[in-house]
Design a protein around this motif. Structure first.
Motif, PDB file in Angstrom:
ATOM      1  N   GLN A  29       0.837  -1.196   0.000  1.00 43.06           N
ATOM      2  CA  GLN A  29       0.000   0.000   0.000  1.00 43.06           C
ATOM      3  C   GLN A  29       0.871   1.245   0.000  1.00 43.06           C
TER       4      GLN A  29
ATOM      5  N   LYS B 102      -6.893   6.109   4.068  1.00 42.63           N
ATOM      6  CA  LYS B 102      -7.023   5.219   2.920  1.00 42.63           C
ATOM      7  C   LYS B 102      -5.764   5.328   2.066  1.00 42.63           C
TER       8      LYS B 102
ATOM      9  N   ALA C 161      -2.737   4.024  -3.452  1.00 39.31           N
ATOM     10  CA  ALA C 161      -2.673   2.933  -4.418  1.00 39.31           C
ATOM     11  C   ALA C 161      -2.265   1.666  -3.679  1.00 39.31           C
TER      12      ALA C 161
ATOM     13  N   SER D 168      -2.900   5.578  -8.626  1.00 38.05           N
ATOM     14  CA  SER D 168      -4.060   5.660  -7.732  1.00 38.05           C
ATOM     15  C   SER D 168      -4.901   4.404  -7.939  1.00 38.05           C
ATOM     16  N   GLY D 169      -5.462   3.909  -6.849  1.00 39.06           N
ATOM     17  CA  GLY D 169      -6.267   2.697  -6.924  1.00 39.06           C
ATOM     18  C   GLY D 169      -5.427   1.442  -7.061  1.00 39.06           C
ATOM     19  N   LEU D 170      -6.036   0.411  -7.623  1.00 37.07           N
ATOM     20  CA  LEU D 170      -5.399  -0.897  -7.742  1.00 37.07           C
ATOM     21  C   LEU D 170      -4.317  -0.885  -8.815  1.00 37.07           C
TER      22      LEU D 170
END
Length: 166
Positions: free
Chosen positions: A10, A26, A29, A68-70
Motif C-alpha cells: 500500500q 485510505k 494505491a 491511484s487505486g489498484l
C-alpha cells in the motif's frame, strides 16, 4: 509504502492522514500480491518500488507514487526463488543507496547452488552473480556499502556470518 503479512503493498500520502481516530486513512494505491511481502523499498530516485514476495517474485513498480487505486501488474516481475524455509531469514532485495555508474541497482540473496548473491539493474536485468568458496551458506540479507566509487556488496546469513565482495 507498507507491506507485510497482509499480502498487499500500500502507498500512502502522509499529508492526508489526520489525528482523528474516527477517520481511517485510505491508501492512494495498492497491489494485491497473494502471499506475504518480505520487503518494499523505494529506489534512491523514488521512481521505483522494489518488493520481495513469497510468490517467488521480485517486483518493480514504476512511478508507483503517481498511481491511484489498484495496481494490477508491476512494470517488471523477476522470477526468483524466495522460499528460504523456516530456518533462514527471508530475502529482502535492497537498492544501492545511490545510483552506481548512472544506473539504479539492487541486490538479493539467492537459493542457487553454488551459493550466489545476485545484482540486478533497475530494469530487472541480472547484471552480476557473486559466488566463490567463501560464500558457503545462503546470504539472506544483502546490501551495498554506501560508497559510490566502488561496488561493495555485503551478504549475511542466519548464523551471523558476513561475506564482503568488492
Amino acid at each position: 509504502a507498507t507491506a507485510g503479512l497482509s499480502t498487499v503493498v500500500q502507498l500512502w500520502d502522509i499529508r492526508s492522514m489526520s489525528d482523528s481516530k474516527s477517520k481511517k486513512p485510505k491508501p492512494l494505491a495498492w497491489q494485491n500480491v497473494g502471499k506475504s511481502i518480505n520487503s518494499a523499498f523505494f529506489s534512491p530516485s523514488g521512481k521505483r518500488l522494489l518488493t520481495t514476495t513469497m510468490m517467488d517474485h521480485l517486483d518493480i513498480l514504476e512511478d508507483a507514487h503517481l498511481a491511484s487505486g489498484l495496481i494490477k501488474t508491476p512494470k517488471t516481475r523477476i522470477k526468483h526463488d524466495n522460499r528460504t524455509g523456516r530456518w533462514l531469514s527471508t530475502f529482502m532485495a535492497r537498492w544501492h543507496p545511490a545510483s552506481f555508474s548512472g544506473e539504479e541497482i539492487f541486490v538479493s540473496g539467492s537459493m542457487k547452488k553454488p551459493r550466489t548473491i545476485e545484482v540486478f539493474g533497475g530494469n530487472g536485468s541480472l547484471l552480476r552473480e557473486i559466488r566463490g568458496i567463501a560464500l558457503t551458506a545462503v546470504a539472506s540479507r544483502c546490501c551495498f556499502h554506501h560508497s559510490a566509487e566502488k561496488l561493495i556488496v555485503i551478504g549475511g546469513n542466519s548464523s551471523g556470518r558476513l561475506t564482503i565482495a568488492r
